[in-house]
Design a protein around this motif. Structure first.
Motif, PDB file in Angstrom:
ATOM      1  N   LYS A  78     -13.096  19.464  -2.846  1.00 39.99           N
ATOM      2  CA  LYS A  78     -13.488  20.597  -3.690  1.00 39.99           C
ATOM      3  C   LYS A  78     -13.013  20.445  -5.134  1.00 39.99           C
ATOM      4  CE  LYS A  78      -9.681  23.155  -1.650  1.00 39.99           C
ATOM      5  NZ  LYS A  78      -9.298  24.252  -0.817  1.00 39.99           N
ATOM      6  N   ASP A  98     -16.750  26.799 -11.512  1.00 35.63           N
ATOM      7  CA  ASP A  98     -17.792  27.654 -12.050  1.00 35.63           C
ATOM      8  C   ASP A  98     -18.211  27.076 -13.398  1.00 35.63           C
ATOM      9  OD1 ASP A  98     -19.237  30.381 -12.115  1.00 35.63           O
ATOM     10  OD2 ASP A  98     -18.176  30.277 -14.053  1.00 35.63           O
ATOM     11  N   LEU A 144     -20.617  18.745 -11.440  1.00 32.87           N
ATOM     12  CA  LEU A 144     -20.078  19.802 -10.579  1.00 32.87           C
ATOM     13  C   LEU A 144     -20.552  19.670  -9.138  1.00 32.87           C
ATOM     14  CD1 LEU A 144     -20.201  22.879 -12.990  1.00 32.87           C
ATOM     15  CD2 LEU A 144     -18.285  21.339 -12.481  1.00 32.87           C
ATOM     16  N   ARG A 145     -21.508  18.778  -8.874  1.00 40.83           N
ATOM     17  CA  ARG A 145     -21.962  18.518  -7.509  1.00 40.83           C
ATOM     18  C   ARG A 145     -21.268  17.297  -6.877  1.00 40.83           C
ATOM     19  NH1 ARG A 145     -28.406  19.356  -7.128  1.00 40.83           N
ATOM     20  NH2 ARG A 145     -27.896  18.995  -4.955  1.00 40.83           N
ATOM     21  N   ASN A 153     -18.808  15.132  -4.905  1.00 42.28           N
ATOM     22  CA  ASN A 153     -17.842  15.326  -3.823  1.00 42.28           C
ATOM     23  C   ASN A 153     -16.841  14.184  -3.928  1.00 42.28           C
ATOM     24  OD1 ASN A 153     -16.404  15.190  -1.376  1.00 42.28           O
ATOM     25  ND2 ASN A 153     -18.101  16.110  -0.241  1.00 42.28           N
ATOM     26  N   LYS A 180     -15.643  21.530  -7.692  1.00 43.29           N
ATOM     27  CA  LYS A 180     -16.327  22.795  -7.389  1.00 43.29           C
ATOM     28  C   LYS A 180     -15.811  23.878  -8.330  1.00 43.29           C
ATOM     29  CE  LYS A 180     -18.384  20.954  -3.837  1.00 43.29           C
ATOM     30  NZ  LYS A 180     -19.168  19.843  -4.288  1.00 43.29           N
TER      31      LYS A 180
END
Length: 188
Positions: free
Chosen positions: A106, A111, A42-43, A45, A109
């Motif tokens: 994104k 949740d 999730l980090r 890019n 990105k």
């Protein structure tokens, strides 16, 4: 599980749904083929951490701390590692971004809780038993695949383990597997 995620994505009824589901599908693929922790994926890019030409993903290694001379934890260190993935994975990312260029930067990105809920739903559809229906199971799956194909130190680097002892856990074999390997080697 791969088929469950892919069908769910492919059967998106609208363009908007396809864009939303596509992010989950690609996150799943990175988890599946990097052996990374969910927080590491999730980090990512998509603009700076994916080498499309060499099919590599740069991951920040979580759960890594340095220690001072007395053995006390110091400031958390965030080393990175390059993890090779099948070219089809980066092609899938590139294709998605060509279709939805507004997602650049994104893409991953999401949740974490929402991703986990989706993962549980897809696992249920794929009839994955409880206890194996969590994202971290993909890390274990990849680790076992890798330990059967490449040297343990390579697996250690890919998974971002600081200790080879942590990686060695994945080398355990069942009695049947041990017997088969011995038979193949002409030892029995």
């Amino acid at each position: 599980l791969v088929q469950s995620f892919q069908n769910w994505f492919d059967e998106s009824p609208t363009e908007k749904t396809r864009r939303i589901r596509g992010r989950y599908w690609l996150t799943f693929l990175l988890l599946r083929f990097t052996g990374a922790r969910i927080g590491e994926v999730l980090r990512v890019n998509d603009m700076t951490d994916i080498d499309y030409r060499n099919a590599e993903i740069k991951l920040v290694t979580l759960k890594r701390h340095s220690r001072d001379a007395n053995g006390r934890r110091k400031v958390k260190v965030e080393p990175t590692r390059l993890v090779p993935v099948p070219p089809s994975v980066v092609t899938e990312v590139g294709t998605f971004l060509a279709q939805f260029p507004q997602m650049r930067g994104k893409l991953f990105k999401l949740d974490q809780g929402n991703f986990r809920r989706t993962f549980y739903e897809r696992s249920e559809t794929a009839r994955i038993p409880k206890g194996l229906n969590h994202p971290h199971a993909l890390r274990h799956t990849r680790a076992i695949e890798l330990t059967r194909s490449i040297p343990l130190t390579g697996v250690q680097g890919i998974l971002g383990h600081s200790s080879l002892n942590t990686t060695a856990i994945y080398t355990r074999l069942t009695n049947h597997e041990t017997k088969q390997l011995m038979r193949n080697a002409g030892l029995i």
